[in-house]
Design an enzyme around this catalytic site. Sequence first.
Site, PDB file in Angstrom:
ATOM      1  N   CYS A 110       0.835  -1.204   0.000  1.00 49.88           N
ATOM      2  CA  CYS A 110       0.000   0.000   0.000  1.00 49.88           C
ATOM      3  C   CYS A 110       0.877   1.264   0.000  1.00 49.88           C
ATOM      4  CB  CYS A 110      -0.984  -0.044   1.171  1.00 49.88           C
ATOM      5  SG  CYS A 110      -2.353   1.101   0.960  1.00 49.88           S
ATOM      6  N   HIS A 149      -3.593  -5.563   0.881  1.00 46.88           N
ATOM      7  CA  HIS A 149      -3.034  -5.857   2.205  1.00 46.88           C
ATOM      8  C   HIS A 149      -3.120  -7.341   2.535  1.00 46.88           C
ATOM      9  CE1 HIS A 149      -2.517  -1.728   3.740  1.00 46.88           C
ATOM     10  NE2 HIS A 149      -3.550  -1.433   2.974  1.00 46.88           N
ATOM     11  N   GLU A 207      -1.477  -8.872   4.667  1.00 46.54           N
ATOM     12  CA  GLU A 207      -1.270  -9.046   6.116  1.00 46.54           C
ATOM     13  C   GLU A 207      -2.573  -9.027   6.903  1.00 46.54           C
ATOM     14  OE1 GLU A 207      -0.714  -6.303   4.487  1.00 46.54           O
ATOM     15  OE2 GLU A 207      -0.978  -4.500   5.709  1.00 46.54           O
TER      16      GLU A 207
END
Lengths: 79, 233
Positions: free
Chosen positions: B87, B204, B206
Amino acid sequence: MKARVTVTLKSGVLDPQGKAIEGALKSLGVDGVSSVRQGKVFDIEIDGAEKAVVEATLKAAADKLLANTVIENYRIEIV
Amino acid sequence: MKSAVLVFPGINRERDMARTLKLVSGVEPAMVWHADTELPKGTDLVVVPGGFSYGDYLRCGAIAARAPIMDAVRSFAAKGGLVLGVCNGFQILCESGLLPGVLMRNSQLRFICRDVYLRVERSDTPFTRGYNAGQVIRVPVAHGEGNYIADGETIARLEGEGRVMFRYAAPDGMIDPNWNHNGAMNAIAGIVNDAGNVLGMMPHPENHVDPAIGCTDGRGLFAGLAEHLAKAA
């Protein structure tokens, strides 16, 4: 010394913000607008007596930070 | 895996990233402040997390890309060290010159915060070995400037050298403009540098690693990295 660095998008780079402003101007009834491109202006106060030296410093500043030369052009004026 | 997560003023996804790295690899990452000039000794993965470094002032990632720690990251990458940018991290890597191109304002001018589908283009890289080529994964995005743009020559080189790792796709993996939510060229969601050791991506992964969240599609990226680094060690 006072200087102005103007950063504009290179031609051919899509500018969605400029397009939105263009649309808004049209909807406000502003006639004759065929295109809007958005850019940035930096007004800078800088020490130095020699114009050429200051210009070179500002060129370095523009290349290093003020503009992303992949998509942007810049112009330096000593005012 | 000895990872280092960079922390810039205004970054807000560094804890998600640190939690994921710990969860998947079992090792707590080092948090490295932007004003530092060295990475911790033995670092084998640098992660540039998401957020809004310096409030996105000037251009997204522009100021963070010139932070003191970035010189250390550049020399780490030049020696072949693995770097992952997510990002704002992707924007920072582009601004720092570690990756080509620019992330422009989304074509629809809106901030987009939702799950997207990504087609994994290759499985033979340290970043994507946890997936199969062609696999579709679901991960969240949250950005206003994720519209990847580069000149024609750069795009041709990225495509020709197989450096596009992730593309925005329909749930069945088809590339379709309706699923390219930010208007990125060639639906590009993630790319690697020419040496293949620096990955930048807008989504993302994660945030999709914990079954409690309902999806673990992002886990493969971190599990793959951990496996790669365990073998290299």
